[in-house]
Motif scaffolding. Structure first.
Motif, PDB file in Angstrom:
ATOM      1  N   ARG A 270       0.817  -1.211   0.000  1.00 35.09           N
ATOM      2  CA  ARG A 270       0.000   0.000   0.000  1.00 35.09           C
ATOM      3  C   ARG A 270       0.853   1.265   0.000  1.00 35.09           C
ATOM      4  O   ARG A 270       0.614   2.191  -0.780  1.00 35.09           O
ATOM      5  CB  ARG A 270      -0.927   0.000   1.211  1.00 35.09           C
ATOM      6  CG  ARG A 270      -1.975  -1.109   1.191  1.00 35.09           C
ATOM      7  CD  ARG A 270      -2.849  -1.064   2.427  1.00 35.09           C
ATOM      8  NE  ARG A 270      -3.849  -2.121   2.434  1.00 35.09           N
ATOM      9  CZ  ARG A 270      -4.731  -2.322   3.404  1.00 35.09           C
ATOM     10  NH1 ARG A 270      -4.736  -1.504   4.463  1.00 35.09           N
ATOM     11  NH2 ARG A 270      -5.588  -3.309   3.338  1.00 35.09           N
ATOM     12  N   ILE A 271       1.834   1.318   0.902  1.00 37.63           N
ATOM     13  CA  ILE A 271       2.622   2.554   0.997  1.00 37.63           C
ATOM     14  C   ILE A 271       3.567   2.714  -0.187  1.00 37.63           C
ATOM     15  O   ILE A 271       3.864   3.837  -0.594  1.00 37.63           O
ATOM     16  CB  ILE A 271       3.393   2.628   2.333  1.00 37.63           C
ATOM     17  CG1 ILE A 271       4.384   1.468   2.460  1.00 37.63           C
ATOM     18  CG2 ILE A 271       2.441   2.642   3.514  1.00 37.63           C
ATOM     19  CD1 ILE A 271       5.215   1.536   3.729  1.00 37.63           C
ATOM     20  N   CYS A 272       4.016   1.600  -0.769  1.00 36.34           N
ATOM     21  CA  CYS A 272       4.864   1.707  -1.959  1.00 36.34           C
ATOM     22  C   CYS A 272       4.070   2.232  -3.146  1.00 36.34           C
ATOM     23  O   CYS A 272       4.585   3.026  -3.951  1.00 36.34           O
ATOM     24  CB  CYS A 272       5.499   0.360  -2.281  1.00 36.34           C
ATOM     25  SG  CYS A 272       6.859  -0.113  -1.194  1.00 36.34           S
ATOM     26  N   ARG A 273       2.833   1.797  -3.282  1.00 34.06           N
ATOM     27  CA  ARG A 273       1.994   2.303  -4.363  1.00 34.06           C
ATOM     28  C   ARG A 273       1.703   3.793  -4.181  1.00 34.06           C
ATOM     29  O   ARG A 273       1.617   4.536  -5.164  1.00 34.06           O
ATOM     30  CB  ARG A 273       0.679   1.521  -4.411  1.00 34.06           C
ATOM     31  CG  ARG A 273       0.799   0.110  -4.953  1.00 34.06           C
ATOM     32  CD  ARG A 273      -0.546  -0.598  -4.924  1.00 34.06           C
ATOM     33  NE  ARG A 273      -0.463  -1.953  -5.431  1.00 34.06           N
ATOM     34  CZ  ARG A 273      -0.558  -2.283  -6.706  1.00 34.06           C
ATOM     35  NH1 ARG A 273      -0.759  -1.340  -7.607  1.00 34.06           N
ATOM     36  NH2 ARG A 273      -0.472  -3.540  -7.085  1.00 34.06           N
ATOM     37  N   ARG A 274       1.551   4.224  -2.945  1.00 36.01           N
ATOM     38  CA  ARG A 274       1.179   5.617  -2.701  1.00 36.01           C
ATOM     39  C   ARG A 274       2.371   6.569  -2.769  1.00 36.01           C
ATOM     40  O   ARG A 274       2.279   7.658  -3.334  1.00 36.01           O
ATOM     41  CB  ARG A 274       0.514   5.735  -1.330  1.00 36.01           C
ATOM     42  CG  ARG A 274       0.083   7.152  -0.990  1.00 36.01           C
ATOM     43  CD  ARG A 274      -0.785   7.206   0.237  1.00 36.01           C
ATOM     44  NE  ARG A 274      -1.218   8.567   0.534  1.00 36.01           N
ATOM     45  CZ  ARG A 274      -2.016   8.901   1.540  1.00 36.01           C
ATOM     46  NH1 ARG A 274      -2.493   7.946   2.348  1.00 36.01           N
ATOM     47  NH2 ARG A 274      -2.351  10.151   1.752  1.00 36.01           N
ATOM     48  N   PHE A 275       3.510   6.158  -2.176  1.00 39.70           N
ATOM     49  CA  PHE A 275       4.640   7.084  -2.056  1.00 39.70           C
ATOM     50  C   PHE A 275       5.820   6.741  -2.964  1.00 39.70           C
ATOM     51  O   PHE A 275       6.686   7.576  -3.185  1.00 39.70           O
ATOM     52  CB  PHE A 275       5.140   7.113  -0.604  1.00 39.70           C
ATOM     53  CG  PHE A 275       4.102   7.573   0.386  1.00 39.70           C
ATOM     54  CD1 PHE A 275       3.743   8.916   0.468  1.00 39.70           C
ATOM     55  CD2 PHE A 275       3.475   6.667   1.218  1.00 39.70           C
ATOM     56  CE1 PHE A 275       2.791   9.341   1.369  1.00 39.70           C
ATOM     57  CE2 PHE A 275       2.515   7.080   2.132  1.00 39.70           C
ATOM     58  CZ  PHE A 275       2.172   8.417   2.207  1.00 39.70           C
TER      59      PHE A 275
END
Length: 400
Positions: A270-275
């Motif tokens: 999730r955080i890799c996709r977002r940031f």
């Protein structure tokens, strides 16, 4: 994703490969007392595993590219079981060192083959998730190892080694029967016919320095250095500084590793996709450094547990993020890059515990202060270099 039924077995093998690294850590004080060894032997026992892992990883990666992933996985599991059985039967500390050296060879065979296997059976879109699960198995194996070792040691000092050897043999039999080969037979035959001379280990290290993914390999080294710096002297530190018991250490490490693994599985994708991967790497290195230093602020058991849980979570997120980027950069050389990944991991496993033991003899706090410095420097310098050259950044990270 092809071979879906094989993926859980692949994760189990990855977990076992790293379990052996940390298994010995919580029982080190008792083992050293049993063999009448000095405190420096603690760092050496952890480091020697990484030494043979480092020496054999590139060779194993090339063999996985030529002869397939499954043979290396089987050999690695056999060596893993032999290593643990020898440790269980050891009556002298020299045999314990031999068992750790054999375990390093087994890990060198297993880990590159497993990473390359995961790359074989996934598309580019699926690879991030697959590497996240593989990274979870890798880091949780190393982190859970101390907790499992401490809990099983309540049944007997050598019980962790007997249990690990038994599970390794079962995993080998299951892999032999159920794990299909992932590398195309035509590719294997073509590579086996090729007669070009393979570069030796140190030549391969030089080649990796010149590669487009060298910065990521350095981050792999720094992250492993910080993690092994933390774990190698953690039992000794909390016993001498805070008075924790072996049981308390085992419970703390087990709970923290499980929570950290769950956090990794839930958060990483999730955080890799977002940031984006670059920002996540920088943030996790910085936060790991901060939590490592915070460990020195209080000896309250629940405070130490909370800080340790955060440290494990940040490190767990780092590993699959870097594995994903390295896999994307590897192209057709998945085995070689996986071998280099394991080699740089091994270098961190060698020098982290070794230096931690030396610094611990000087002052209890020095290992964690220096480990925090290495992680923070990696965040400030290495990640900045990734972003400093746009062409290199695009080559490594890929354009979206």
């Amino acid at each position: 994703m092809k071979f879906k039924s094989a993926f859980p077995l692949l994760l189990l093998n990855m977990f076992l490969a790293n379990l052996s690294m940390g298994l010995v850590i919580p029982i080190l004080p008792e083992l050293l007392e049993l063999f009448e060894a000095g405190g420096q032997a603690a760092g050496y026992l952890v480091s020697c595993f990484g030494l043979t892992q480092f020496l054999f990883s590139p060779m194993a990666g090339n063999l996985a590219d030529r002869y397939g992933r499954k043979p290396l996985i089987i050999v690695g599991l056999i060596l893993f079981s032999i290593s643990n059985l020898l440790a269980a039967l050891a009556w002298d500390i020299s045999l314990l060192f031999v068992s750790r050296l054999i375990g390093g060879v087994g890990s060198a065979a297993l880990i590159p083959a497993i990473i390359a296997y995961a790359a074989d059976i996934t598309t580019d879109e699926q690879r991030g998730k697959a590497m996240s699960w593989s990274g979870a198995a890798m880091t949780s194996g190393f982190i859970i190892g101390p907790g499992v070792g401490g809990l099983l040691a309540e049944l007997g000092l050598k019980t962790p080694f007997y249990a690990s050897a038994t599970v390794g043999l079962l995993a080998m039999l299951c892999s032999l029967a159920l794990l299909p080969e992932s590398l195309n037979p035509e590719i294997r035959r073509l590579r086996q016919r090729m007669q070009e001379k393979k570069a030796n280990l140190f030549r391969q290290i030089v080649l990796s320095v010149r590669s487009r993914y060298f910065v990521l390999l350095l981050i792999v080294f720094a992250m492993t250095f910080g993690l092994t710096h933390f774990e190698a002297i953690f039992p000794l530190y909390v016993v001498q500084a805070y008075g924790f018991s072996t049981g308390e250490i085992a419970i703390l490490l087990t709970l923290c590793s499980l929570i950290g693994t769950v956090n990794q599985i839930v958060l990483t994708d999730r955080i890799c996709r977002r940031f984006g991967e670059k920002k996540i790497i920088g943030a996790m290195l910085t936060l790991s450094a901060v939590t490592l230093a915070c460990l020195l602020l209080s000896g309250n058991y629940f405070y130490v547990m909370f800080v340790t849980m955060l440290f494990f979570t940040f490190n767990n997120i780092l590993r699959p993020t870097m594995n994903t980027l390295l896999s994307k950069a590897a192209g057709e050389d998945q085995g070689f890059v996986a071998g280099m990944n394991n080699a740089y991991t091994s270098l961190g496993t060698i020098f982290g515990p070794l230096l931690a033991g030396i610094l611990f003899d000087i002052h209890l706090d020095l290992p964690y202060l220096f480990g925090a410095f290495v992680l923070l420097a990696s965040s400030l310098i290495l990640v900045r270099r990734i972003g400093g050259k746009q062409a290199a950044s695009e080559a490594i990270l890929g354009t979206r």
